[in-house]
Design a protein around this motif. Structure first.
Motif, PDB file in Angstrom:
ATOM      1  N   VAL A 370      19.547  89.243 -46.541  1.00  0.00           N
ATOM      2  CA  VAL A 370      18.228  90.047 -46.941  1.00  0.00           C
ATOM      3  C   VAL A 370      17.008  89.186 -47.130  1.00  0.00           C
ATOM      4  O   VAL A 370      15.951  89.467 -46.836  1.00  0.00           O
ATOM      5  CB  VAL A 370      18.476  90.925 -48.307  1.00  0.00           C
ATOM      6  CG1 VAL A 370      17.107  91.736 -48.780  1.00  0.00           C
ATOM      7  CG2 VAL A 370      19.552  92.113 -48.017  1.00  0.00           C
ATOM      8  N   ILE A 371      17.266  88.000 -47.951  1.00  0.00           N
ATOM      9  CA  ILE A 371      16.322  86.860 -47.837  1.00  0.00           C
ATOM     10  C   ILE A 371      15.754  86.428 -46.544  1.00  0.00           C
ATOM     11  O   ILE A 371      14.610  86.141 -46.620  1.00  0.00           O
ATOM     12  CB  ILE A 371      16.820  85.822 -49.096  1.00  0.00           C
ATOM     13  CG1 ILE A 371      17.134  86.325 -50.339  1.00  0.00           C
ATOM     14  CG2 ILE A 371      15.798  84.855 -49.039  1.00  0.00           C
ATOM     15  CD1 ILE A 371      18.070  85.318 -51.201  1.00  0.00           C
ATOM     16  N   GLU A 373      15.742  88.125 -43.995  1.00  0.00           N
ATOM     17  CA  GLU A 373      14.935  89.360 -43.419  1.00  0.00           C
ATOM     18  C   GLU A 373      13.608  89.125 -44.217  1.00  0.00           C
ATOM     19  O   GLU A 373      12.549  89.587 -43.286  1.00  0.00           O
ATOM     20  CB  GLU A 373      15.621  90.527 -43.682  1.00  0.00           C
ATOM     21  CG  GLU A 373      16.849  90.682 -42.686  1.00  0.00           C
ATOM     22  CD  GLU A 373      17.643  91.993 -42.922  1.00  0.00           C
ATOM     23  OE1 GLU A 373      17.311  92.818 -44.024  1.00  0.00           O
ATOM     24  OE2 GLU A 373      18.472  92.132 -42.346  1.00  0.00           O
ATOM     25  N   ALA A 374      13.462  88.869 -45.349  1.00  0.00           N
ATOM     26  CA  ALA A 374      12.174  88.771 -45.919  1.00  0.00           C
ATOM     27  C   ALA A 374      11.499  87.628 -45.367  1.00  0.00           C
ATOM     28  O   ALA A 374      10.162  87.613 -45.197  1.00  0.00           O
ATOM     29  CB  ALA A 374      12.350  88.351 -47.388  1.00  0.00           C
ATOM     30  N   CYS A 375      12.076  86.612 -44.987  1.00  0.00           N
ATOM     31  CA  CYS A 375      11.504  85.373 -44.280  1.00  0.00           C
ATOM     32  C   CYS A 375      10.750  85.849 -42.933  1.00  0.00           C
ATOM     33  O   CYS A 375       9.810  85.420 -42.638  1.00  0.00           O
ATOM     34  CB  CYS A 375      12.380  84.145 -44.094  1.00  0.00           C
ATOM     35  SG  CYS A 375      12.753  83.400 -45.680  1.00  0.00           S
ATOM     36  N   ALA A 444       9.181  84.095 -49.992  1.00  0.00           N
ATOM     37  CA  ALA A 444      10.221  84.767 -49.523  1.00  0.00           C
ATOM     38  C   ALA A 444      11.356  85.341 -50.346  1.00  0.00           C
ATOM     39  O   ALA A 444      11.738  86.737 -50.530  1.00  0.00           O
ATOM     40  CB  ALA A 444      10.840  84.095 -48.353  1.00  0.00           C
ATOM     41  N   SER A 448      11.836  89.304 -51.469  1.00  0.00           N
ATOM     42  CA  SER A 448      12.989  89.989 -51.098  1.00  0.00           C
ATOM     43  C   SER A 448      13.568  90.608 -52.550  1.00  0.00           C
ATOM     44  O   SER A 448      14.475  91.790 -52.187  1.00  0.00           O
ATOM     45  CB  SER A 448      14.203  88.991 -51.107  1.00  0.00           C
ATOM     46  OG  SER A 448      14.449  88.130 -52.170  1.00  0.00           O
ATOM     47  N   ARG A 453       9.735  96.523 -48.861  1.00  0.00           N
ATOM     48  CA  ARG A 453       8.591  95.340 -48.900  1.00  0.00           C
ATOM     49  C   ARG A 453       7.667  95.337 -47.631  1.00  0.00           C
ATOM     50  O   ARG A 453       6.704  94.944 -47.642  1.00  0.00           O
ATOM     51  CB  ARG A 453       9.393  93.945 -48.966  1.00  0.00           C
ATOM     52  CG  ARG A 453      10.275  93.613 -47.763  1.00  0.00           C
ATOM     53  CD  ARG A 453      10.909  92.378 -47.904  1.00  0.00           C
ATOM     54  NE  ARG A 453      11.899  92.107 -46.788  1.00  0.00           N
ATOM     55  CZ  ARG A 453      13.003  92.680 -46.663  1.00  0.00           C
ATOM     56  NH1 ARG A 453      13.638  93.175 -47.673  1.00  0.00           N
ATOM     57  NH2 ARG A 453      13.910  92.418 -45.581  1.00  0.00           N
ATOM     58  N   ARG A 538      16.464  93.265 -58.883  1.00  0.00           N
ATOM     59  CA  ARG A 538      15.979  94.052 -57.765  1.00  0.00           C
ATOM     60  C   ARG A 538      14.690  94.832 -58.341  1.00  0.00           C
ATOM     61  O   ARG A 538      14.779  95.586 -59.353  1.00  0.00           O
ATOM     62  CB  ARG A 538      16.824  94.928 -57.054  1.00  0.00           C
ATOM     63  CG  ARG A 538      16.335  95.924 -55.918  1.00  0.00           C
ATOM     64  CD  ARG A 538      17.641  96.650 -55.314  1.00  0.00           C
ATOM     65  NE  ARG A 538      17.069  97.605 -54.596  1.00  0.00           N
ATOM     66  CZ  ARG A 538      17.996  98.596 -54.138  1.00  0.00           C
ATOM     67  NH1 ARG A 538      19.319  98.631 -54.420  1.00  0.00           N
ATOM     68  NH2 ARG A 538      17.417  99.759 -53.455  1.00  0.00           N
TER      69      ARG A 538
END
Length: 735
Positions: A370-371, A373-375, A444, A448, A453, A538
């Protein structure tokens, strides 16, 4: 000079009882003065706003999304039908005002935007008695601010700034002024620009034929504003004659000064001919825009040198950095008593005594996938997933491409250390690269935390590096540079996330939930009253305003502890029962949220209620947010090889049951209870017997003993959990 256009009530579309009723409803819904709505709509009739912008306002600002209830207390996030935006959108004049407001209030601080709009209303009114006060004007602008960010004017400014930076970098002269994002004119300069547009596109006789704007660092904002109002960008020319952008049919030209970065002059060209200078003003570098995640990533990459090669460097660097941080970042519980301003502090190195114990800590962030993907969302790039591990003694900056990039930077670095020139006071390019990577990774990880987002709006920072001068960013930098563990407090992470969405402007001590810029945010754990190994911090968010009992609020805080009924305070006798099996001694106890409206905010607490009266309740506990700090300090025994519900072979004489819902911690009125002197027993484990109840477990973690680290039981047996307590030196086990 042409006579200035004026507005008056006769130009407005209000007539009849129905219109009056709609106006009163809109004003009461947003708690503003009806006169302010009338004045702003009348003023809108005189503005030059192109059809493209009006259409964008209709598609992005005017639509009212359905309201969504907040489950953990009786409120909802959304907008009231028939509010100010709905009322203004009913007329062309109102849409034009919303178009101007969307540009001003999303890039200019609210107090200055209020002064600007108030001055323009007063200067252009035919009847001064109809002009609202400055406070009334600001109240109206605040009511529409959040939805105006979705029009994307701040992102237009960023786009032009990036384009100019790239284009002028290839021109003979590269001096564009300060490296500031979307610097803008002072309010008198903006007022003159708006008035110039009104004169250039006024209906009727006019002598104005062309407009020239001389500026420097405010060029990106100026170009974006010209296109926003007039529908096409201006021609852009450097003072040395270099043409940056040619627009033959445009009546506006932006002349970029290369000498004075603070200059801003507006010139109207008349057909007689003459040249009148409307204003000479300075440039303000304070900006308050909100942009989407991908646009925010472009801001972070502005100072990255190396072009396409730097992109390859990031592809090698980002996945491994994410792994290094998830493996080495130690997040500790703290008092969660943060205020509005960040308190800079250096992260301390965390020495892990027992690696297995460290693996049992919970993470505030989601898993690595997930992190990353945030990047990818942040930098608009896809990154490989690999299992690369660094050998001992190496850091992420020893990777082949990264090392080559660092060598290239060192070769051209003008700082004293790299260049060997002792009198150089220029900054180091290698240090700048490390800071950029730190900022990207910090952003990032924080992004996340947010659900959905892809739609959230972030602060358009006007600095070259991310403004996270706290222990969280220091810890990330320490991990990347040293490849060793560093720690920070959980509140520093939460503070950074709130800063990203500008909720630091409203957040206060004992924060539970906030709503600012029409984005409401709160931790998921308050909604579900449960958590897992990853992602206990979260954050849920919804667009809209926070409504409770027919009013709107921007802050929910934790209530100061007090007993719900006087005379029913917990008994002081400390009694306990030996532990032999997992159980829930509080099956009759329930808990739910209690919300109390205060003057400017809401106060919330969890009400503990026992219908039997056996446990000296009901009473409120003060700090729901303290549960997050307890989770940060806790260890989680996820599983073991035994049956989860296995009993102890014999009651443990050094393990007793604990009642967290009593000030004394004892278990009054429980059969087979006996007194225990915990001060005389070394290694005593106190068990909070709330097996099977997630809500009671969260409530217990927020009690007075929240400062004591705890062990949390997952799918492991009671015996293994007790062993984990003693191995870690923790005295409390929560079933």
């Amino acid at each position: 000079m042409a006579i200035q256009l004026q507005w008056g009530l006769e130009q407005m579309g209000f007539s009849g009882l129905r219109a009056a009723r709609d106006l009163i409803h809109a004003a009461s819904t947003d708690n503003i003065q009806a006169k302010a709505i009338q004045a702003c709509e009348g003023f809108g009739a005189t503005l030059a706003i192109c059809p493209e912008t009006r259409r964008k306002i209709e598609l992005t600002v005017v639509p009212t999304p359905p309201s969504i209830p907040v489950s953990f207390f009786n409120s909802f996030i959304g907008y009231s039908p028939g509010d100010c935006i709905s009322q203004l959108s009913k007329s062309l004049a109102g849409l034009q005002f919303l178009g101007l407001a969307a540009a001003l209030i999303t890039t200019i601080p609210m107090s200055q935007a209020g002064d600007l709009v108030s001055a323009m209303l007063a200067n252009s009114a035919s009847d001064k008695t109809l002009v609202p006060s400055r406070r009334q004007t600001i109240d109206l602008l605040k009511s529409i601010e959040g939805r105006c960010y979705h029009a994307g004017f701040a992102e237009d400014c960023v786009g032009w700034e990036l384009l100019l930076r790239k284009t002028i970098g290839q021109a003979p002269s590269r001096n564009l002024g300060p490296n500031s994002t979307s610097a803008l004119p002072a309010i008198d300069g903006v007022e003159s620009l708006v008035d110039a547009f009104r004169q250039l596109h006024r209906v009727g006789e006019t002598h104005i034929t062309r407009l020239t704007i001389q500026t420097s660092s405010a060029a990106p904002w100026t170009i974006a504003f010209v296109k926003w109002c007039l529908g096409r960008p201006p021609s852009v020319v450097l003072e040395d004659g270099t043409c940056i952008l040619s627009q033959e049919e445009s009546l506006v030209e932006v002349l970029v000064s290369q000498d004075d970065p603070s200059i801003f002059q507006v010139h109207l060209h008349s057909s007689i001919p003459s040249l009148s200078t409307l204003i000479e003003t300075k440039v303000s570098h304070e900006t308050v825009g909100m942009v989407r995640v991908s646009c925010f990533g472009k801001l972070l990459l502005r100072g990255l040198r190396g072009g396409d090669f730097a992109t390859k460097v990031l592809a090698q660097l980002v996945p491994l950095c994410v792994r290094q941080i998830t493996q080495h970042l130690v997040v500790l519980g703290d008092n969660m008593a943060f205020g509005n301003a960040a308190i800079p502090q250096q992260a301390e190195e965390f020495h892990i005594v027992d690696v297995d114990l460290h693996k049992q800590r919970l993470s505030p962030f989601p898993d690595e996938e997930v992190i990353i993907e945030a990047c990818e969302d942040l930098l608009s790039q896809k990154y490989p997933r690999n299992s690369l591990q660094l050998a001992d003694g190496l850091t992420v900056f020893d990777l082949p491409l990264v090392k080559q990039h660092m060598d290239n930077l060192q070769a051209e670095c003008p700082c004293a250390e790299c260049s060997g020139e002792s009198d150089s006071n220029l900054s180091c390019l290698e240090d700048s690269f490390v800071n950029i990577i730190t900022g990207i990774l910090a952003a990032a990880f924080l992004i996340s935390l947010f659900d959905h987002r892809e739609s959230i709006l972030l602060r358009a920072t006007n600095t070259t590096s991310l403004h996270f001068n706290n222990a969280f960013s220091h810890a990330i930098k320490g991990i990347l540079v040293n490849s060793s563990a560093f720690s920070c407090g959980v509140s520093e992470i939460l503070r950074g996330a709130l800063w990203l969405i500008r909720h630091d402007e409203v957040a206060q001590e004992n924060w539970l939930m906030s709503c600012n810029k029409d984005q409401a945010v709160w931790p998921l754990v308050y909604d579900t009253m449960s958590f897992s190994k990853n992602g206990y911090l979260r954050l849920l968010w919804l667009p809209g305003k926070l409504h409770f009992q027919n009013d709107t609020y921007n802050l929910v805080t934790s209530k100061v502890k007090r007993y719900a009924k006087r005379g029913r305070q917990p008994k002081k006798t400390i009694k306990a029962r030996l532990v032999s099996e997992p159980c829930n001694l509080f099956s009759d106890v329930t808990c739910h949220w209690k919300v109390t409206p205060e003057e400017n905010h809401l106060e919330a607490s969890i009400l503990i209620n026992d219908s039997s009266g056996k446990y000296n309740s009901p009473w409120m506990f003060a700090s729901p947010h303290r549960a997050i700090s307890s989770i940060a300090n806790a260890l989680l025994v996820e599983s073991c090889r035994h049956d989860r519900d296995a009993h102890l072979k014999a009651p443990d004489p050094f393990c007793v049951l604990l009642n967290p819902f009593s000030g004394s911690g004892g278990l009054p009125n429980v059969d087979s209870a006996h007194e225990v002197d915990e001060s005389s027993v070394s290694g005593l484990v106190k068990v909070i017997a709330v097996d099977g109840s997630e809500k009671l477990r969260i409530a217990a973690l927020g009690m007075e003993r929240a400062s004591d680290p705890v062990v949390l039981r997952g799918n492991a047996c009671l015996d293994c959990c007790i062993r984990a307590c003693r191995l870690a030196g923790f005295s409390i086990l929560v079933l």
